[in-house]
Design an enzyme around this catalytic site. Sequence first.
Site, PDB file in Angstrom:
ATOM      1  N   ASP A   1       0.856  -1.186   0.000  1.00 64.18           N
ATOM      2  CA  ASP A   1       0.000   0.000   0.000  1.00 64.18           C
ATOM      3  C   ASP A   1       0.891   1.234   0.000  1.00 64.18           C
ATOM      4  OD1 ASP A   1      -2.087   1.823   0.238  1.00 64.18           O
ATOM      5  OD2 ASP A   1      -2.171   1.631   2.424  1.00 64.18           O
ATOM      6  N   GLU A   2       1.086   1.798  -1.172  1.00 58.52           N
ATOM      7  CA  GLU A   2       1.966   2.965  -1.331  1.00 58.52           C
ATOM      8  C   GLU A   2       3.315   2.736  -0.659  1.00 58.52           C
ATOM      9  OE1 GLU A   2      -0.120   6.461  -0.057  1.00 58.52           O
ATOM     10  OE2 GLU A   2      -1.591   6.312  -1.669  1.00 58.52           O
ATOM     11  N   PRO A   3       4.028   1.648  -1.021  1.00 60.21           N
ATOM     12  CA  PRO A   3       5.306   1.339  -0.369  1.00 60.21           C
ATOM     13  C   PRO A   3       6.410   2.351  -0.641  1.00 60.21           C
ATOM     14  CG  PRO A   3       4.975  -0.079  -2.275  1.00 60.21           C
ATOM     15  CD  PRO A   3       3.684   0.655  -2.057  1.00 60.21           C
TER      16      PRO A   3
END
Length: 496
Positions: A138-140
């Site tokens: 998740d949005e790394p």
Amino acid sequence: KRNLFHCHQKTPNSEPKMSTISSFITFTIFTICSIACVAEAVGVNWGTMSSHPLPPVKVVKLLKSNNINKVKLFDAKPDVLQALSGSNIGVTVGIPNVMLRSLNSSRKAADNWVHDNVTRYVSNGGGGARIEYVAVGDEPFLKSYGEQFHPFVIGAAMNIEAALNRAKLDNKVKVVVPCSFDSFESSSNSSTEMQFRSDVNKTMIELLTFLNKHGSPFYVTISPFITFLQTKNISLDFSLFKETSHPHKFSHKTYKNSFDLSYDTVITVLSKVGFPNMEIVVSKIGWPTDGAINATSSLAETFMKGLMNHLHSNLGTPLRPHQPPHETYIHSLLDEDLRSIAAGSFERHWGLFTFDGQSKYHVDLGQGSKSLVNAQNVEYLSSKWCVVNNNEDLSNATAKALEACANADCTALSSGGSCFNITWPSNVSYAFNSYYQQHDQKAESCDFGGLGLITTVDPSEDRCRFPIEIHTSHAEFYRMRSFLWMIILVTTLLAS
């Protein structure tokens, strides 16, 4: 920072006939298809970081009653996927960032994850979940995470893709990686010099190569609200799709709203690194309704109506005229009182609906309804609140309120929030009640050194709502399910 609990101010023939009929039929089919395609293009993010979440079965009913046919998840909770089974709602199932390391290093871990979270639930004769994407992380690449996830993203994505292939699901389920908008930066003061951040450039090119090879879209967050907060020359009107807004120039094009400017920024950066035709999915976009200045239901309604009108107009953007995003996921479906507020108190208030499934404003999502339909048959705790006892010595009330807020949700008291303008000690009462409700209205959770008082008189005032939480049995049950899910996650990490 100012103490929130100090007293403050409120501030023509047969051939032609056949031709005409054919044209009419073609036009009708085209129109129907266009409407259907548009209807499928808008989905929602469904997060579950809530102390008292709506039961998944009720959430799926909420989705269906609002004709929402696509949903993006941030994890793969069994009760959520089970509730979505048979619903015919297209699902993006998420893998948390904390799992990327193990999925990068172990094919077995990837196979196990796909078996447990995709194969087990995937549509089988209409009775399963219609899983369309697996979101790896998740949005790394979010700037605030530093580089802690960078080394594992591509490997994890490749292993999940290979696992889907081995499970013969790779033609049905695509692998994507949701990316934050701060993956882009300007190398100078000129907006035409936008590029990937230097620390993610190499990894992003590897990711785009992987996505392109497998026919997957580029998932990216676009947040006009945050862009407005962080960019001095972006006006509120420009962010809200207002006709009166001052236009902006970018790459020799003129932009009338923040969404188009951000979307074409993504296209420009992708083009620079050799992917000018990459399909783009807007994985998160919305406007919060509390916890900050300009985070209100009224402005959120204006933004959402502007966004929906723009998407359904099929105008596209200057760089991709008549090509709106392949899919757009509204952030989010429900408010979540356990979300991190590192970026701001507004992070807990993105929902189209409150935590208990009640709509905050009117908006036509372009799917057959002019207004949102509320969740039905929600079971609440008793009509009781915890407030400050004005008959006691309140010299220590502020300290007790701060203790309460450390273990509850007081974001509505933030500057610009819906409860920002209530006076002391009403704001102390809000803190006490937030703690009391999150702790299932247990008598001892309204003690606060003798300063708390349980009342049946609703202390809400003006815009400031003192909420009552969802029934305890649901809260305890889903907390236990979340706990068991965490055990499974940790076990998977250790086994790999």
